[in-house]
Design a protein around this motif. Structure first.
Motif, PDB file in Angstrom:
ATOM      1  N   LEU A 114       0.949  -1.146   0.065  1.00  0.00           N
ATOM      2  CA  LEU A 114      -0.010   0.117   0.085  1.00  0.00           C
ATOM      3  C   LEU A 114       1.004   1.342  -0.288  1.00  0.00           C
ATOM      4  O   LEU A 114       0.524   2.233  -0.656  1.00  0.00           O
ATOM      5  CB  LEU A 114      -0.894   0.024   1.205  1.00  0.00           C
ATOM      6  CG  LEU A 114      -2.165  -0.924   0.948  1.00  0.00           C
ATOM      7  CD1 LEU A 114      -2.864  -1.164   2.428  1.00  0.00           C
ATOM      8  CD2 LEU A 114      -3.165  -0.521   0.193  1.00  0.00           C
ATOM      9  N   SER A 139       0.804   4.063  -3.055  1.00  0.00           N
ATOM     10  CA  SER A 139       0.511   5.422  -2.800  1.00  0.00           C
ATOM     11  C   SER A 139       1.521   6.493  -3.387  1.00  0.00           C
ATOM     12  O   SER A 139       1.480   7.625  -3.586  1.00  0.00           O
ATOM     13  CB  SER A 139       0.109   5.512  -1.185  1.00  0.00           C
ATOM     14  OG  SER A 139       1.215   5.404  -0.423  1.00  0.00           O
ATOM     15  N   THR A 190      -2.541   2.215 -10.079  1.00  0.00           N
ATOM     16  CA  THR A 190      -4.065   1.833  -9.466  1.00  0.00           C
ATOM     17  C   THR A 190      -3.962   0.602  -8.778  1.00  0.00           C
ATOM     18  O   THR A 190      -2.704  -0.050  -8.659  1.00  0.00           O
ATOM     19  CB  THR A 190      -4.827   1.473 -10.884  1.00  0.00           C
ATOM     20  OG1 THR A 190      -3.833   0.329 -11.614  1.00  0.00           O
ATOM     21  CG2 THR A 190      -4.974   2.646 -11.875  1.00  0.00           C
ATOM     22  N   PHE A 194      -4.907   0.364  -5.398  1.00  0.00           N
ATOM     23  CA  PHE A 194      -5.181   0.823  -4.197  1.00  0.00           C
ATOM     24  C   PHE A 194      -6.175  -0.046  -3.291  1.00  0.00           C
ATOM     25  O   PHE A 194      -6.163  -0.263  -2.190  1.00  0.00           O
ATOM     26  CB  PHE A 194      -4.996   2.435  -3.898  1.00  0.00           C
ATOM     27  CG  PHE A 194      -4.789   2.598  -2.362  1.00  0.00           C
ATOM     28  CD1 PHE A 194      -3.603   2.872  -1.941  1.00  0.00           C
ATOM     29  CD2 PHE A 194      -5.839   2.924  -1.513  1.00  0.00           C
ATOM     30  CE1 PHE A 194      -3.294   3.185  -0.641  1.00  0.00           C
ATOM     31  CE2 PHE A 194      -5.671   3.209  -0.063  1.00  0.00           C
ATOM     32  CZ  PHE A 194      -4.334   3.338   0.161  1.00  0.00           C
ATOM     33  N   LYS A 195      -7.413   0.141  -3.943  1.00  0.00           N
ATOM     34  CA  LYS A 195      -8.631  -0.290  -3.211  1.00  0.00           C
ATOM     35  C   LYS A 195      -8.505  -1.819  -3.255  1.00  0.00           C
ATOM     36  O   LYS A 195      -8.894  -2.529  -2.048  1.00  0.00           O
ATOM     37  CB  LYS A 195      -9.882  -0.037  -4.244  1.00  0.00           C
ATOM     38  CG  LYS A 195     -11.336  -0.542  -3.617  1.00  0.00           C
ATOM     39  CD  LYS A 195     -12.434  -0.097  -4.492  1.00  0.00           C
ATOM     40  CE  LYS A 195     -13.713  -0.579  -3.893  1.00  0.00           C
ATOM     41  NZ  LYS A 195     -14.800  -0.339  -4.749  1.00  0.00           N
ATOM     42  N   GLU A 196      -7.962  -2.575  -4.259  1.00  0.00           N
ATOM     43  CA  GLU A 196      -8.008  -3.996  -4.193  1.00  0.00           C
ATOM     44  C   GLU A 196      -6.900  -4.447  -2.951  1.00  0.00           C
ATOM     45  O   GLU A 196      -7.401  -5.424  -2.460  1.00  0.00           O
ATOM     46  CB  GLU A 196      -7.589  -4.558  -5.443  1.00  0.00           C
ATOM     47  CG  GLU A 196      -7.557  -6.312  -5.407  1.00  0.00           C
ATOM     48  CD  GLU A 196      -7.133  -6.820  -6.950  1.00  0.00           C
ATOM     49  OE1 GLU A 196      -6.846  -7.771  -6.947  1.00  0.00           O
ATOM     50  OE2 GLU A 196      -7.304  -5.867  -7.830  1.00  0.00           O
ATOM     51  N   SER A 251      -6.149  -2.713  -0.552  1.00  0.00           N
ATOM     52  CA  SER A 251      -6.719  -2.477   0.961  1.00  0.00           C
ATOM     53  C   SER A 251      -7.482  -3.651   1.435  1.00  0.00           C
ATOM     54  O   SER A 251      -7.643  -4.242   2.452  1.00  0.00           O
ATOM     55  CB  SER A 251      -7.606  -1.155   1.103  1.00  0.00           C
ATOM     56  OG  SER A 251      -6.560  -0.157   0.800  1.00  0.00           O
ATOM     57  N   GLN A 252      -8.386  -4.154   0.182  1.00  0.00           N
ATOM     58  CA  GLN A 252      -9.334  -5.364   0.717  1.00  0.00           C
ATOM     59  C   GLN A 252      -8.406  -6.719   0.908  1.00  0.00           C
ATOM     60  O   GLN A 252      -8.872  -7.223   1.802  1.00  0.00           O
ATOM     61  CB  GLN A 252     -10.059  -5.614  -0.664  1.00  0.00           C
ATOM     62  CG  GLN A 252     -11.110  -4.701  -0.523  1.00  0.00           C
ATOM     63  CD  GLN A 252     -11.786  -4.653  -2.267  1.00  0.00           C
ATOM     64  OE1 GLN A 252     -11.411  -5.552  -3.067  1.00  0.00           O
ATOM     65  NE2 GLN A 252     -12.951  -4.035  -2.252  1.00  0.00           N
TER      66      GLN A 252
END
Length: 699
Positions: A664, A668, A674, A676-678, A680-681
């Motif tokens: 992460l 960042s 791209t 970042f969302k995945e 984090s999951q």
């Protein structure tokens, strides 16, 4: 050691070290784009070195429009010794030229017992700028190698004459055979032996027919070898398409150019400026120029015959020049050139003999003046040779110089010119200059010269193809398609153009035409692994995985040693759910390349995410993923994500959490990154002590 021996030793040292010194710059030259690829760098038989199959190929091939097996073998030996480093290949040429210089000196001295005159002839041979092409051009190995055997033949023959030794006769015949196997131009050597019988060996007077019959009968084995090789050479050159037809260049034009070339060769020998790798053939010389050349050649010939009894060296030198040039004087036109510097390598010896002995006789009471003049002439030759070598540093310098000379000689050449050889010659220069510019990265200039090639000769093969390759590498698919189609109009069976056309069409979405091009290419060249590979990639792009697998496998059957193809095949198998088969290939690739991060990551990812518990192996995945991250210094988010997933699969959730947080942080810090969302999951999964097992979410 007596003074005579000391002088001979000193002369030999001077010739050897002078020749090595003047050709020292050529050792820094590169391979050129002119013939060097087909002779060495892009010739698979040569650049794989000495093998039994390559030796067999050397004796059976007509590649490059010539049959010269010993020349091929010498190139293979160079590759065996030096690889594809040009310095070693140049060194061999220079050493052979130096050896030829010494052989010429000792051969002439042995026949005439005139050390200083023999030295002058040898020095002119060694240091004359006309011979730079033969020495500084790696592809002209055939010149220096064949001349080595030519001179050994003369040396052995002179020993045979003096000692009447059958052994030396057989050695001479063997050396002649080796010379013919190096370059067929030596077919006139039996006539040179007859000239030497007249002078300086003095075995027959000019009008002694009985003596000449005996001497000619003695040469029958030599003539037989010459006839056999002549027939083979003409057959090979016809099959290779290098001999111009009488329609393109009528016999009258060929004869005119022959006389003009003899005249120009003499001028180049006496005044060696504006030397070019390609002298453009004008097709038809001005009548006045032809008449002057004919008068010159016939006049010198009559003079040589007239003074034969008093000055036999004149007749021998002149007819040596005329005779040894005859096979390449243009009556059988090969290529588009009107003449070539390399053709003078042996013939100029005759002119040197004529000039050296003649001037010595004229200045017999002016020794000091003759010495100064000789030293001055040799100094000029050394300077011009040094300068000429630098044009051979690479193809770009070579053909820029050739274009300057051609434009100076024929300033008004255009597409409208009705003179086919003239425009073809200019097209050759532009094409080879374009090749060199492309190799050196000057792509815009290269494209301009490719265009000029096609303008001068619209049916010039490979000009459109090479432009297409440049456009393809620049990502200009539409332009590359136009060029490949133009090439295929000239040569519909060009499998390389079809292959590249198919690749470009796939990039523009014209799949149907692309596959038609690939299938045509495969029909023409079914053993080409590159075409199979590109066809497979096209199938893969359309997710037609069974067909892709089939073509990848076909490529590997033709050449098993293609790691990139094996990797792609494993991907095709994986896409079809054939995970175990894919892993077998990946693991085999890893054995031969254990330090490949992407390969380590790919295997680890399969071992982590595959839904089959019998395939998943968290412990092995951790080991592989750790090594991949170490090799990339923990700087690649995708590889670290695989490591985090591997830790989770192995039940090492704390380490998975720490590693995923690093992922992460990296994401960042990278602009436009791209995922970042995945990421984090996944972190939430690991914090909940759950592994990540989603084979569809390949990173």
């Amino acid at each position: 050691m007596g003074n005579g021996r000391k002088n001979l030793f000193a002369i030999s040292l001077l010739l050897a070290f002078g020749t090595l010194a003047v050709y020292l710059p050529s050792l820094g030259n590169h391979f050129t784009t002119y013939d060097d690829p087909q002779y060495v760098t892009a010739n698979d038989h040569v650049n794989s070195g000495l093998t039994l199959s390559n030796l067999l190929w050397a004796f059976t091939t007509g590649h490059a429009g010539n049959w010269h097996p010993l020349t091929w073998i010498s190139h293979m030996l160079d590759v065996q010794l030096y690889g594809l480093q040009p310095v070693g290949h140049h060194l061999t040429n220079v050493l052979l030229h130096t050896a030829n210089t010494l052989l010429l000196f000792w051969t002439l001295f042995g026949m005439t017992r005139r050390p200083w005159l023999s030295m002058m002839v040898a020095a002119l041979f060694a240091w004359h700028p006309l011979h730079v092409e033969s020495v500084a051009w790696i592809s002209e190995r055939k010149d220096v190698l064949s001349t080595f055997f030519f001179l050994l033949t003369l040396l052995s023959y002179s020993r045979y004459v003096r000692q009447r030794s059958k052994a030396f006769y057989l050695i001479s015949l063997f050396c002649f055979a080796c010379g013919l196997l190096s370059k067929p131009m030596l077919v006139t050597l039996p006539c040179v032996l007859l000239l030497l019988d007249f002078w300086p060996l003095e075995r027959a007077q000019l009008k002694d027919l009985m003596a000449w019959r005996k001497l000619a009968f003695e040469k029958i084995p030599f003539f037989t070898l010459a006839i056999v090789v002549s027939v083979i050479t003409v057959m090979v050159q016809y099959q290779g398409g290098t001999i111009s037809s009488m329609v393109k260049l009528p016999l009258g034009a060929r004869m005119a150019n022959a006389f003009v070339s003899y005249f120009r060769y003499v001028l180049k020998f006496l005044w060696p400026t504006d030397l070019s790798v390609l002298y453009v053939h004008p097709g038809h010389w001005p009548s006045a120029f032809v008449a002057s050349a004919v008068s010159f050649v016939i006049g010198i010939t009559i003079l040589a015959l007239g003074c034969a009894s008093r000055r036999p060296y004149f007749l021998v030198g002149w007819f040596w020049f005329l005779g040894t040039l005859a096979p390449v004087i243009g009556l059988v036109q090969v290529g588009v050139q009107s003449m070539a510097d390399r053709y003078t390598y042996i013939p100029s010896i005759g002119l040197s003999v004529l000039l050296t002995w003649g001037l010595t006789e004229l200045a017999q009471h002016k020794t000091q003046l003759l010495t100064l003049a000789s030293a001055g002439a040799l100094s000029v030759c050394l300077a011009l040779t040094w300068q000429q070598e630098h044009y051979w540093k690479d193809g770009q310098a070579l053909f820029q110089h050739a274009l300057e000379i051609a434009n100076h000689e024929f300033p008004n050449v255009s597409l409208q010119s009705s003179n086919v050889p003239l425009t073809s010659g200019f097209a050759d220069i532009h094409f080879n200059l374009a090749l060199a510019l492309e190799k050196n990265g000057y792509l815009d200039d290269a494209l301009r010269h490719y265009d000029e090639t096609s303008n001068l000769k619209p049916n010039y093969l490979n000009a459109h193809y090479d432009q297409g390759v440049i456009f393809a590498n620049q990502g200009k698919s539409a332009e590359s398609i136009d060029q490949f189609r133009a090439e295929l109009k000239l040569n519909p069976n060009n499998s390389r153009a079809l292959n590249n056309l198919g690749t470009a069409l796939m990039q523009t979405g014209e799949a149907n035409e692309a596959f038609a091009a690939f299938l045509h290419a495969l029909a023409l060249d079914p053993a080409n692994p590159t075409i199979h590979y590109n066809t497979a990639n096209a199938y893969a792009k359309l997710h037609r995985w069974p067909e892709a697998q089939q073509e990848y496998e076909a490529a590997l059957r033709e050449n098993p040693d293609l790691p990139l193809v094996s990797y792609a095949l494993a991907g095709a198998l994986l896409a079809q759910g054939k995970t175990r088969d894919a892993l077998v290939i990946y693991r085999k690739l890893l054995q031969s390349n254990p330090e490949q991060p992407q390969l380590l990551d790919r295997i680890a990812w399969i071992l982590v995410t595959n839904p089959d518990p019998n395939i998943r192996n968290g412990t092995e995945a951790v080991r592989l993923a750790q090594h991949a991250c170490e090799l990339t210094h923990n700087s690649k988010p995708a590889l670290l994500a695989t490591l985090a997933a591997a830790y989770a699969e192995a039940g090492r959730f704390d380490e998975a959490v720490v590693t995923q947080k690093n992922v992460l942080n990296l994401i960042s810090s990278i602009p436009n990154e791209t995922g970042f969302k995945e990421a984090s999951q996944r972190l939430e999964l690991y914090e909940s002590h759950k592994p990540f097992r989603d084979g569809s979410a390949l990173n």
